[in-house]
Each structure stands twice: as C-alpha cells, then as structure tokens.
Design a protein around this motif. Structure first.
Motif, PDB file in Angstrom:
ATOM      1  N   PRO A 180       0.804  -1.233   0.000  1.00 26.81           N
ATOM      2  CA  PRO A 180       0.000   0.000   0.000  1.00 26.81           C
ATOM      3  C   PRO A 180       0.832   1.276   0.000  1.00 26.81           C
ATOM      4  O   PRO A 180       0.435   2.271  -0.600  1.00 26.81           O
ATOM      5  CB  PRO A 180      -0.818  -0.127   1.293  1.00 26.81           C
ATOM      6  CG  PRO A 180      -0.885  -1.598   1.566  1.00 26.81           C
ATOM      7  CD  PRO A 180       0.426  -2.151   1.099  1.00 26.81           C
ATOM      8  N   ASN A 181       1.982   1.250   0.685  1.00 26.82           N
ATOM      9  CA  ASN A 181       2.794   2.472   0.711  1.00 26.82           C
ATOM     10  C   ASN A 181       3.344   2.811  -0.664  1.00 26.82           C
ATOM     11  O   ASN A 181       3.388   3.975  -1.071  1.00 26.82           O
ATOM     12  CB  ASN A 181       3.920   2.357   1.746  1.00 26.82           C
ATOM     13  CG  ASN A 181       4.875   1.232   1.435  1.00 26.82           C
ATOM     14  OD1 ASN A 181       4.460   0.153   1.005  1.00 26.82           O
ATOM     15  ND2 ASN A 181       6.164   1.449   1.664  1.00 26.82           N
ATOM     16  N   LEU A 182       3.769   1.795  -1.425  1.00 25.34           N
ATOM     17  CA  LEU A 182       4.278   2.042  -2.774  1.00 25.34           C
ATOM     18  C   LEU A 182       3.160   2.447  -3.725  1.00 25.34           C
ATOM     19  O   LEU A 182       3.333   3.343  -4.563  1.00 25.34           O
ATOM     20  CB  LEU A 182       4.987   0.801  -3.303  1.00 25.34           C
ATOM     21  CG  LEU A 182       6.290   0.414  -2.613  1.00 25.34           C
ATOM     22  CD1 LEU A 182       6.922  -0.783  -3.312  1.00 25.34           C
ATOM     23  CD2 LEU A 182       7.267   1.581  -2.595  1.00 25.34           C
ATOM     24  N   LEU A 183       2.016   1.805  -3.599  1.00 27.62           N
ATOM     25  CA  LEU A 183       0.882   2.156  -4.447  1.00 27.62           C
ATOM     26  C   LEU A 183       0.434   3.591  -4.167  1.00 27.62           C
ATOM     27  O   LEU A 183       0.133   4.353  -5.098  1.00 27.62           O
ATOM     28  CB  LEU A 183      -0.273   1.180  -4.214  1.00 27.62           C
ATOM     29  CG  LEU A 183      -1.516   1.381  -5.097  1.00 27.62           C
ATOM     30  CD1 LEU A 183      -1.164   1.259  -6.572  1.00 27.62           C
ATOM     31  CD2 LEU A 183      -2.599   0.365  -4.724  1.00 27.62           C
ATOM     32  N   ILE A 185       4.678  14.720   0.675  1.00 29.25           N
ATOM     33  CA  ILE A 185       3.311  15.237   0.583  1.00 29.25           C
ATOM     34  C   ILE A 185       3.304  16.757   0.767  1.00 29.25           C
ATOM     35  O   ILE A 185       2.554  17.478   0.088  1.00 29.25           O
ATOM     36  CB  ILE A 185       2.414  14.559   1.630  1.00 29.25           C
ATOM     37  CG1 ILE A 185       2.301  13.054   1.337  1.00 29.25           C
ATOM     38  CG2 ILE A 185       1.035  15.194   1.655  1.00 29.25           C
ATOM     39  CD1 ILE A 185       1.530  12.276   2.375  1.00 29.25           C
ATOM     40  N   GLY A 186       4.161  17.261   1.641  1.00 29.45           N
ATOM     41  CA  GLY A 186       4.241  18.709   1.839  1.00 29.45           C
ATOM     42  C   GLY A 186       4.658  19.440   0.581  1.00 29.45           C
ATOM     43  O   GLY A 186       4.216  20.581   0.335  1.00 29.45           O
ATOM     44  N   GLY A 227      -3.026  17.217  -2.541  1.00 29.94           N
ATOM     45  CA  GLY A 227      -2.068  17.064  -1.449  1.00 29.94           C
ATOM     46  C   GLY A 227      -2.738  16.962  -0.092  1.00 29.94           C
ATOM     47  O   GLY A 227      -2.311  16.174   0.762  1.00 29.94           O
ATOM     48  N   VAL A 228      -3.798  17.747   0.130  1.00 28.31           N
ATOM     49  CA  VAL A 228      -4.529  17.684   1.400  1.00 28.31           C
ATOM     50  C   VAL A 228      -5.195  16.322   1.567  1.00 28.31           C
ATOM     51  O   VAL A 228      -5.183  15.729   2.655  1.00 28.31           O
ATOM     52  CB  VAL A 228      -5.565  18.822   1.473  1.00 28.31           C
ATOM     53  CG1 VAL A 228      -6.496  18.630   2.668  1.00 28.31           C
ATOM     54  CG2 VAL A 228      -4.860  20.176   1.567  1.00 28.31           C
ATOM     55  N   LEU A 229      -5.786  15.798   0.484  1.00 28.18           N
ATOM     56  CA  LEU A 229      -6.398  14.469   0.549  1.00 28.18           C
ATOM     57  C   LEU A 229      -5.347  13.403   0.859  1.00 28.18           C
ATOM     58  O   LEU A 229      -5.607  12.476   1.642  1.00 28.18           O
ATOM     59  CB  LEU A 229      -7.106  14.149  -0.767  1.00 28.18           C
ATOM     60  CG  LEU A 229      -8.368  14.967  -1.067  1.00 28.18           C
ATOM     61  CD1 LEU A 229      -8.887  14.640  -2.459  1.00 28.18           C
ATOM     62  CD2 LEU A 229      -9.442  14.697  -0.018  1.00 28.18           C
ATOM     63  N   TYR A 268      -5.332  10.943   4.069  1.00 30.55           N
ATOM     64  CA  TYR A 268      -5.255   9.487   3.931  1.00 30.55           C
ATOM     65  C   TYR A 268      -4.080   8.926   4.736  1.00 30.55           C
ATOM     66  O   TYR A 268      -4.206   7.904   5.418  1.00 30.55           O
ATOM     67  CB  TYR A 268      -5.113   9.119   2.457  1.00 30.55           C
ATOM     68  CG  TYR A 268      -4.925   7.641   2.215  1.00 30.55           C
ATOM     69  CD1 TYR A 268      -6.002   6.760   2.296  1.00 30.55           C
ATOM     70  CD2 TYR A 268      -3.671   7.116   1.908  1.00 30.55           C
ATOM     71  CE1 TYR A 268      -5.837   5.409   2.075  1.00 30.55           C
ATOM     72  CE2 TYR A 268      -3.493   5.767   1.686  1.00 30.55           C
ATOM     73  CZ  TYR A 268      -4.585   4.914   1.775  1.00 30.55           C
ATOM     74  OH  TYR A 268      -4.410   3.573   1.557  1.00 30.55           O
ATOM     75  N   THR A 269      -2.942   9.611   4.671  1.00 32.78           N
ATOM     76  CA  THR A 269      -1.765   9.144   5.407  1.00 32.78           C
ATOM     77  C   THR A 269      -2.002   9.164   6.911  1.00 32.78           C
ATOM     78  O   THR A 269      -1.647   8.227   7.624  1.00 32.78           O
ATOM     79  CB  THR A 269      -0.549  10.021   5.051  1.00 32.78           C
ATOM     80  OG1 THR A 269      -0.322   9.965   3.647  1.00 32.78           O
ATOM     81  CG2 THR A 269       0.692   9.542   5.781  1.00 32.78           C
TER      82      THR A 269
END
Length: 442
Positions: free
Chosen positions: A244-247, A313-314, A412-414, A418-419
C-alpha cells in the motif's frame, strides 16, 4: 618506570572529537567522494546537457520536416515518441532485464540512445531522413528509458548506504536542473548556427560518452540477488500493487505530475493573451522556475533527518500554493517570484520519492519496481498536457492555472488525510508511512 597503559587525552578538542568541516560535513560528501560515483558523474552531466538541448532540437527538427499545415501534429508526435515508448520497453523487457545491475541497465539505455539518435543525422546526411523514419528512431531511442532511470537510482542504492540515498538522488536531480537551465539556450544558439539535426548528433555523442563512462568506470556485474526464475514482465507493478505504501506513492506522483501538465498549455496562452506579453516573458518564467529548482535540488540533501513521507506530501501542497498568484492574476513580478519558489519546492520531490522507493524494495525487485514507477509517471505530464487544451478552452488560461493550483492543493490535502488515517489504523505499521524503521528505515 614507563607505563604501558594507553594515555587518554583530556583535551576535549582532540581530532577524533572535532566535528567535520565543510565540505566533509555536507550531506553530499559521501556521494561526491565515492570512488565509483565521482567517475560517472561527469558523464551524467555531459549527457544531461545533451538531453537539455534535445528538448528544443527534437521539436524543432519535427517542425522543419513536417508540412506546414500539419506541423503541430508532427511536433506532438515527435515529442511523444522521445518519451512514451519507454512504457512499452518496461513491459516487453521486464523478464529479461530484471536480474541485471543498475549500472548495466543505465549503460544499455545510454548505448541505445546514442545509436538511435546518431542514426538521425546519418540518415539526414544521405538524404534519407523522412518524418516517419525520424519518429521511429526517436521511439527506438526511448525504449529503455524507464530501465535506464531505474538503473541510475538502483546504482545509488547499490553504491551507498541507506542514509546517503537521498543525497545521491539529489545529486542526480541537481545535474538535471543545471542541464535544464543551460541546455535549451545552448540548443538555440547551435540550431541557428548549424541546424537542429546536428544538435541531435551532439546529443547522441553525449550519450556515447555516458555509455563509455559506465563501461569503463563501473564494474559490469549482475546484482548479487538474482530475480526469481520465471519472473513476470509486470513483476514490478505486482510489487507496487501488493504494498500500500508504494501504491500510494505512485498514485501521489502520477496525480501531482498530471495536474501540473495543463500548465504547459495555460501558461504560454496566459502570457500571450491575458498579459499581452512576448515570448521573452515566458522564457523568464521558465528561467525563474529553473533557477529555483536548482536551489531546491541542492538543498534536498539537508532534509535527510525529516520524515520523507511528510516532506513528499508537503511538496505537493506547497507547490500548489505557489501556483495561486498566477491563477489569481497577480502582477508579473509577484508571480515570477512565486514561480521561482515553486521551482525550489518542486525540485526535491523526485529525490525524496525515489528514496522512499529505494527503502521499500529489495535488491531482487528494486529495478523492476523503479522501472514500473518510471513507466507510469512518464505518462502523467503528457496526459495532463493533453487535458490542458480542453481546460483552457472551457475556463480560459488564467482560470485554468487557478484550477491547477487548487486541484494540486486539494490532492495534497487528501493525501495528507489518507496518510494520517492510515497511521491511526492499528493494523498498519506506522514505519511504513513515516519512513522510520521497517523496510524503509534509515
């Protein structure tokens, strides 16, 4: 009596306790002083400059060869042919190339590029260069592009300990940003002097230098951990799908690049129609972005102690914010400054994303995963650029830029939400999301 016990110095500034001084204190020292990497970096720099010139030469030669009434179509086809066939190469050669070292893959990509691009001026010299032959040779040159990119980042992972992967990736990005600034203006001068076809010949020569560099400076050996017998052509995609992290990282990259794609259409039209300015102002915007990106690439190594997921993500959210002045119609001076800051924020994205991929893979599947990532992301910007035409027609250039800015921020906010939700789920290992510990530990 002479004591045989070791003498311990009470001097707190004895050499072993003195912190290293610059340049040894720099995060890039381990990269630039590495015996193998310092031999291939000059070849990479020469090749990157050639590729920077090709950005102009490929489209310009297509324009010269095409009939005037269809020049735009052929320019688009030529630019696509120089990048998109790498997706086919990732799938077709996945089973055969999975077990080879990063250096060998990168060397083969450079060799194919040199040979295919050199055939273009050769065909021109014999009066045999047609539009179709030109496009076919460009397509052949890019078949191993995803594998070559994967090979470079695999080589970084093979040559350096994990804590230096980000700095190694940042050096590759810095070389690319320097070439992006210097290559196009140099290409313009050379085209006016000798023609676009000879700029492509120079580009072929730079890839030949890079191929020779890999051959002479890097041991041509297979990876110590061979790929499993009967590995699928799409094994890299399978690894990404199961993690999941790579996807999530691949989805983040594709969405980020895709949403930026329309800017390549909207920005020139905004400058020409809304601002009623010349192409010189467009060049100034790209120069500001490139200068900012160079600064950002050079600074990337200093974020190595931060959570790379947070940084990655930032970057997406921060870059979207720097696009807002353009979309809101701010004065050119302010929007130029914001665009330069955007370049500085943009530049660390690829190094940090690649570091997360490097830490989430093993020696047996790393090149396959990186090649699969490259095959997907190489499509993102062209796909977004194709969206730019209808978007500008529907909204206008300025509002299209505003739409891109808001869409990137929202995306980016989404991703942030999710993270955070994944981190709060007990079944999910927090280390997989933060970059600390587990398979992506420092």
């Amino acid at each position: 009596m002479i004591s045989l016990l070791p003498v311990v110095s009470s001097d707190p500034m004895r050499p072993e306790t003195v912190p290293p001084r610059f340049p040894r204190s720099s995060p890039y020292w381990a990269v630039l002083s590495h015996p193998m990497l310092r031999r291939i970096l000059p070849g990479l720099a020469v090749s990157a400059l050639g590729d920077g010139m090709a950005v102009v030469a490929v489209s310009w030669l297509a324009w010269q060869l095409a009939p005037p009434e269809r020049s735009g179509t052929w320019v688009a086809i030529a630019v696509a042919a120089y990048t998109l066939p790498s997706v086919v190469g990732t799938l077709v050669f996945g089973r055969r190339l999975a077990r080879f070292s990063g250096a060998r893959l990168a060397g083969w990509d450079a060799t194919l590029r040199a040979a295919a691009l050199a055939a273009i001026p050769l065909a021109h010299a014999f009066g045999m260069l047609t539009l179709w032959l030109y496009v076919v040779l460009l397509a052949c040159s890019s078949l191993l592009h995803s594998w070559g990119s994967a090979g470079r980042y695999t080589l970084i992972a093979e040559a350096l300990p994990q804590r230096h992967h980000l700095a190694g990736n940042a050096v590759l990005s810095t070389v690319a940003e320097v070439a992006a600034i210097g290559g196009p203006p140099l290409a313009g001068l050379l085209i006016s002097w000798g023609g676009a076809v000879w700029v492509i010949a120079i580009d072929a020569g730079t890839f030949a230098v890079l191929a020779l560099t890999y051959h002479r400076a890097v041991p041509s050996v297979d990876r110590p951990v061979p790929a499993p017998v009967g590995v699928s052509r799409t094994a890299g995609f399978g690894v990404i799908r199961r993690q999941p992290n790579l996807l999530g990282l691949l989805t983040l990259s594709f969405g980020f690049f895709f949403l930026f794609g329309p800017v390549y259409v909207a920005l020139p039209l905004y400058i020409a129609h809304d601002l009623n300015a010349s192409a010189a102002l467009l060049g100034t915007y790209y120069l500001a972005f490139g200068a900012g990106a160079l600064v950002g690439a050079m600074a990337t190594g200093y974020v190595r102690r931060w959570s790379l997921w947070t940084v990655t993500i930032g970057i997406v959210v921060g870059f979207g914010l720097t696009m807002l002045p353009l979309g809101l119609g701010a004065p050119p001076g302010l929007s130029l400054l914001s665009f330069a800051v955007g370049g500085a924020i943009w530049a660390p994205y690829v190094p940090t994303a690649m570091a997360l991929f490097q830490r989430s893979t093993t020696a047996a599947n790393r090149t396959q995963v990186l090649a699969a990532n490259g095959a997907v992301t190489v499509v993102a910007v062209p796909a977004g650029t194709m969206l730019g035409g209808p978007l500008v027609s529907a909204l206008g250039a300025r509002k299209a830029l505003l739409f891109c800015a808001i869409a990137i921020i929202t995306f980016g906010v989404l991703a942030t939400g999710y993270t955070v939700s994944r981190r709060r789920t007990p079944a999910v290992d927090d280390s997989m999301l933060t970059g600390r510990g587990g398979v992506i530990s420092r």
